[in-house]
Motif scaffolding. Structure first.
Motif, mmCIF file in Angstrom:
data_model
loop_
_atom_site.group_PDB
_atom_site.id
_atom_site.type_symbol
_atom_site.label_atom_id
_atom_site.label_comp_id
_atom_site.label_asym_id
_atom_site.label_seq_id
_atom_site.Cartn_x
_atom_site.Cartn_y
_atom_site.Cartn_z
ATOM 1 N N TYR A 133 -73.803 5.006 -16.157
ATOM 2 C CA TYR A 133 -74.542 5.061 -17.446
ATOM 3 C C TYR A 133 -74.652 6.545 -17.858
ATOM 4 C CZ TYR A 133 -78.109 3.862 -20.905
ATOM 5 O OH TYR A 133 -78.857 3.710 -22.072
ATOM 6 N N ALA A 134 -75.079 7.384 -17.158
ATOM 7 C CA ALA A 134 -75.257 8.642 -17.314
ATOM 8 C C ALA A 134 -73.981 9.442 -17.865
ATOM 9 C CB ALA A 134 -75.779 9.609 -16.206
ATOM 10 N N ASN A 139 -73.527 8.271 -21.495
ATOM 11 C CA ASN A 139 -74.475 9.000 -22.335
ATOM 12 C C ASN A 139 -74.157 10.362 -22.585
ATOM 13 O OD1 ASN A 139 -76.205 6.818 -22.976
ATOM 14 N ND2 ASN A 139 -77.399 7.248 -20.982
ATOM 15 N N ASP A 140 -73.455 11.141 -21.615
ATOM 16 C CA ASP A 140 -73.113 12.511 -21.687
ATOM 17 C C ASP A 140 -71.767 12.674 -22.548
ATOM 18 O OD1 ASP A 140 -74.979 13.434 -19.955
ATOM 19 O OD2 ASP A 140 -73.439 13.553 -18.307
ATOM 20 N N ILE A 167 -70.903 10.212 -25.125
ATOM 21 C CA ILE A 167 -71.646 9.962 -26.554
ATOM 22 C C ILE A 167 -72.306 11.283 -27.056
ATOM 23 C CG2 ILE A 167 -73.427 8.735 -27.588
ATOM 24 C CD1 ILE A 167 -72.920 6.477 -25.679
ATOM 25 N N CYS A 183 -68.508 3.183 -25.568
ATOM 26 C CA CYS A 183 -69.184 1.884 -25.056
ATOM 27 C C CYS A 183 -68.133 0.945 -24.504
ATOM 28 C CB CYS A 183 -69.935 0.944 -26.070
ATOM 29 S SG CYS A 183 -71.405 1.828 -26.682
ATOM 30 N N TYR A 189 -67.017 2.068 -21.240
ATOM 31 C CA TYR A 189 -68.133 1.894 -20.134
ATOM 32 C C TYR A 189 -67.949 0.676 -19.452
ATOM 33 C CZ TYR A 189 -72.736 0.860 -18.691
ATOM 34 O OH TYR A 189 -73.815 0.450 -17.647
#
Length: 62
Positions: free
Chosen positions: A31-32, A35-36, A38, A50, A53
């Motif tokens: 998840y991290a 996020n990075d 993105i 997404c 992921y």
């Protein structure tokens, strides 16, 4: 799945593998990583990141 999604999948998997090799503890956070990605990429890439992921998550689970 388009080439851009596959590129993000490869980037996420490479980051995870690098984390496995270099980490002192085994705390992998997909998840991290997403996020990075993105935060570092264009906001129009959000749907592809997404999707990547979800692909990587499914690769890890089963």
């Amino acid at each position: 799945m388009n080439a851009q999604i596959l590129n993000f999948v490869e980037q996420m998997e490479a980051t995870l593998l690098n984390d496995i090799v270099t980490a002192t503890t085994l705390e992998l956070d997909l998840y991290a990583i997403a996020n990075d990605m993105i935060a570092q990429n264009n906001k129009t890439d959000f749907p592809e990141i997404c999707q990547a992921y979800e692909v990587v998550k499914h690769h890890l689970i089963g």
